[in-house]
Write a protein that holds these residues in place. Sequence first.
Motif, PDB file in Angstrom:
ATOM      1  N   LYS A 476     -10.038  27.024  -6.513  1.00 41.75           N
ATOM      2  CA  LYS A 476      -9.565  25.893  -7.054  1.00 41.75           C
ATOM      3  C   LYS A 476      -8.806  25.132  -5.733  1.00 41.75           C
ATOM      4  O   LYS A 476      -9.008  23.951  -5.936  1.00 41.75           O
ATOM      5  N   PRO A 477      -8.096  25.499  -4.925  1.00 46.22           N
ATOM      6  CA  PRO A 477      -7.512  24.929  -3.862  1.00 46.22           C
ATOM      7  C   PRO A 477      -8.534  23.978  -2.906  1.00 46.22           C
ATOM      8  O   PRO A 477      -8.095  22.520  -2.507  1.00 46.22           O
ATOM      9  N   GLY A 478      -9.518  24.318  -2.705  1.00 43.01           N
ATOM     10  CA  GLY A 478     -10.702  23.688  -2.125  1.00 43.01           C
ATOM     11  C   GLY A 478     -11.213  22.257  -2.998  1.00 43.01           C
ATOM     12  O   GLY A 478     -11.373  21.286  -2.515  1.00 43.01           O
ATOM     13  N   ARG A 479     -11.292  22.727  -4.396  1.00 43.33           N
ATOM     14  CA  ARG A 479     -11.689  21.608  -5.262  1.00 43.33           C
ATOM     15  C   ARG A 479     -10.748  20.474  -5.209  1.00 43.33           C
ATOM     16  O   ARG A 479     -10.918  19.327  -5.311  1.00 43.33           O
ATOM     17  N   GLU A 484      -8.336  15.129  -3.999  1.00 38.67           N
ATOM     18  CA  GLU A 484      -7.324  14.183  -3.404  1.00 38.67           C
ATOM     19  C   GLU A 484      -7.644  13.430  -2.219  1.00 38.67           C
ATOM     20  O   GLU A 484      -7.130  12.371  -2.326  1.00 38.67           O
ATOM     21  N   GLN A 485      -8.438  13.900  -1.191  1.00 46.12           N
ATOM     22  CA  GLN A 485      -8.809  13.371  -0.133  1.00 46.12           C
ATOM     23  C   GLN A 485      -9.677  12.119  -0.484  1.00 46.12           C
ATOM     24  O   GLN A 485      -9.803  11.115   0.180  1.00 46.12           O
ATOM     25  N   ASP A 561       3.014  16.617 -12.427  1.00 46.41           N
ATOM     26  CA  ASP A 561       2.158  17.723 -13.203  1.00 46.41           C
ATOM     27  C   ASP A 561       1.286  18.281 -12.338  1.00 46.41           C
ATOM     28  O   ASP A 561       0.155  17.817 -11.936  1.00 46.41           O
ATOM     29  N   ALA A 562       1.492  19.383 -11.790  1.00 47.12           N
ATOM     30  CA  ALA A 562       0.800  20.249 -10.709  1.00 47.12           C
ATOM     31  C   ALA A 562       0.501  21.538 -11.375  1.00 47.12           C
ATOM     32  O   ALA A 562       0.862  21.994 -12.154  1.00 47.12           O
ATOM     33  N   ASP A 563      -0.147  22.219 -10.278  1.00 47.06           N
ATOM     34  CA  ASP A 563      -0.623  23.773 -10.609  1.00 47.06           C
ATOM     35  C   ASP A 563       0.425  24.609 -10.893  1.00 47.06           C
ATOM     36  O   ASP A 563       0.400  25.643 -11.905  1.00 47.06           O
ATOM     37  N   SER A 631      -6.133  21.386 -13.402  1.00 50.50           N
ATOM     38  CA  SER A 631      -7.625  22.261 -13.626  1.00 50.50           C
ATOM     39  C   SER A 631      -8.921  21.401 -12.918  1.00 50.50           C
ATOM     40  O   SER A 631      -9.344  20.705 -13.382  1.00 50.50           O
ATOM     41  N   PRO A 632      -8.480  21.628 -11.457  1.00 52.74           N
ATOM     42  CA  PRO A 632      -9.784  20.906 -10.446  1.00 52.74           C
ATOM     43  C   PRO A 632     -11.035  21.062 -11.062  1.00 52.74           C
ATOM     44  O   PRO A 632     -11.583  22.140 -10.734  1.00 52.74           O
ATOM     45  N   PRO A 633     -11.939  20.209 -11.499  1.00 51.01           N
ATOM     46  CA  PRO A 633     -13.060  20.304 -11.934  1.00 51.01           C
ATOM     47  C   PRO A 633     -14.304  20.295 -10.828  1.00 51.01           C
ATOM     48  O   PRO A 633     -14.206  19.894  -9.621  1.00 51.01           O
ATOM     49  N   TYR A 634     -15.572  20.796 -11.299  1.00 51.47           N
ATOM     50  CA  TYR A 634     -16.726  20.804 -10.283  1.00 51.47           C
ATOM     51  C   TYR A 634     -17.232  19.489 -10.343  1.00 51.47           C
ATOM     52  O   TYR A 634     -17.799  18.803  -9.570  1.00 51.47           O
TER      53      TYR A 634
END
Length: 812
Positions: A476-479, A484-485, A561-563, A631-634
């Motif tokens: 999840k951190p990579g997604r 964000e970048q 609203d963060a993880d 919930s960072p998506p693919y």
Amino acid sequence: MHTIWQDVRYGARMLWKHRLATIVCTAALALGIGANTAMFSVAEAFLLHSVPFENPDRIAALVNVRPEQNIDRNAVAPATYLEWQAQAKSFEQMAAYEWDEVNLTGNREPEKVQGFDVTANFFGLLGVQPKMGRAFLPEEEQPGKEQEIILSYGLWERRFASDPNILNKTVKVDGKVFTIVGVMDKGFDFPMPVEAWMPLALDVKQRAERNSRYVWPLGKLKSEISLKQATAEMSGLVQRQAEAYPDSSKGWQLRVMPVREFATSDLTRQYTLLLMGAVGFVLLIACADVANVQFARVSGRQRELAVRAAMGASRARIVWQLLTESILLALLGSTAGLLFAQWDITLILAHMPADVAKFVAGWKTISLDANAFLFTLAVALVSGILAGIAPALLTSRTNVSETLKESGRGSSAGRARHRLRNALVVAEISLSLVLLVGAGLLVKNFTALISVNEKYHPKSILTMNVSLPELQYKAKPGRLAFHEQVLQRLSTLPNVQSAAMVTYVPYSDGGGASTRAFTVEGHTLKDRGELNTAIVQTISPNYFGLMQIALREGRELGEMDADSTLPVAVISKSLARRYFSGENPLGKKLKIGQGDDSSPWLTIVGIVEDVHYSWISKEDIPTIYRTFRQSPPYYVSLVLRTGGDPLSLVPAVRSQVAAVDPELSLFNVKPLDTVISDSIVGIGYVAVMMGVLGIIALVLASVGVYGLMSYAVSERTNEIGIRMAMGATAKDIQRLVMGKGALLTLIGMGIGLPLAFVLANALSSLLFGVEVADPVAFIILPVVLAAVATLASYLPARRAVRVDPITALRYE
């Protein structure tokens, strides 16, 4: 044979003698026959040539359906498919496939490719083999050994420059190295819009899965088994599965359908049949026009036909001669109609966006083939008989002695002939009104679908998709870091006012909407297997502002609203209305999936206005919004609000995304207004075609009214002269002529309006932007038809008032 040739030569001389009537009839039939031929070619492609392999009648698709939620075809769970494969006795073999969009890298810039994971026997079941190389081997269905790929002919030609030595070379698919083992033949594109095939390798967990449905099974029927028998067997098998696994099976049913029908959507089939009916109406109107012209033409040949009868010609012989002339007319019309049909097909093919055409089964096969020529010939013969039989039969009922005693201009038509000609005009008016109303509803429907999202100013929004490979972005951190970048980089581009992300933009994926099940805390479902469903959107907090989606209650999603904070969600007004009737949803909790799923409970913190994400649904679909930070998506859609031309930013956007990850490709890069128009281009095609057919019908009906009234004026010249000699004014004569035209028009509209209302009700399932009883369709268009018919009556009426009584009475 000599007699037939003699009739043909004589008929040709008669047509040449009455050149103006011949031209009018040929033009009318050309429009009717040409429209039918063009539509036949389209229907043949969509309904008969929708799959690119032989013997499709022996291959069936097995899909899940859920009638109470209007799901008419859905994938099945892997465990369900595997049980079918092991237990079904009606099929020689069963295969399956799964959608799989992949990033292709390795030899050129990254490219998003539509792939499908297929079982090893997939190509064998369809009866096809690669043009180069081999199909997949059974052992390549095992997890870890599925790193082979077969290319479509188009992908091989475009990306690999038709390299003849492509076999056994490698390419990266979502970061994994795959070996190219085959290239399919040109034209093989099943399932559409495939560009590459990979092995379907299900692991142990997937093979036991019953709740997630993503596998599409196909079965090849045994030679002695019919589709009905296979359906009966499979229904029993599904019933046993429902008893064994009630939680996962409740509400789902089986549909066994021919693969040819499966490849064409139900909407495409319905619209195609609608247009086939519409062009049939146009042909009937054209035939009625020609029949009326034939009546007028042969009425002047009463003495000629009487002489023939007096010299021994039988009634059948006279009828055959007149039918021969009518069929010659139809053949002339069909020749011009073929040219009209080819022009129609050229226009149809030229204006379909390539991104849409690749999803339309059978699109590439639309052409004037041998079947179309045979169809045209058959339609020409039928049209000739329809247009000529009534004039031939009634005209051949000639009283020889009375006709030969007539002097001057010949005998007048009998009452039966008058009644039939009037009935033909009434039928033309009725059919024209039905077509006009249908066209009006579909045109307004299209414009309503275009305008429903205008409040978001879609012309200034650039949209694109990106899909993160699971191998590189499993954590999840990579997604989250990628998203964000990218958003930070895109928001700093010149002429970009705002950059946001969302899962699906309005009308994406062809206007469909992918919904997911969700559970409301404390709410008990009435039935086992009942589902609450909604569109689930993962967004950046500024998405609501960029799209100008109004907040109704509570708050929007925010940067806080963060993880690590409380999982939250914002819901649409329709979801609040449907699932929280009589209570305040703020502070309540819901989760994506069933109650026992591991996904977290989301606290509802806000309610926003509905967005019309799907044109296929008449009602707003309940929507759940959650933040990408939790919930960072693919898979995401990037959305940019711009201050100018959105497409001018594409190179800069690609470079910014490549700076974050050069292995990723952007795809579906379009302004939002193009996304919207592309998704409803099929509706636009139908609306335009119905509009054109409505105009043709209007013109043909007006020609019919004009022809009838013109002939009536010439036939009643003596009567008009007597009336004028007895003191009738020009207005009296004009009223006499126009009154008859108005009466026929009113009768036609009185018949046509109820038929149009029946059509509108039948179209209700296809209308998404207008009401069935639309005032424009049922008030304005009938008025337009009445005005055109009145004008068609007025022109002969003007000629009638110019009749010189002295000249007219000389004929008595």
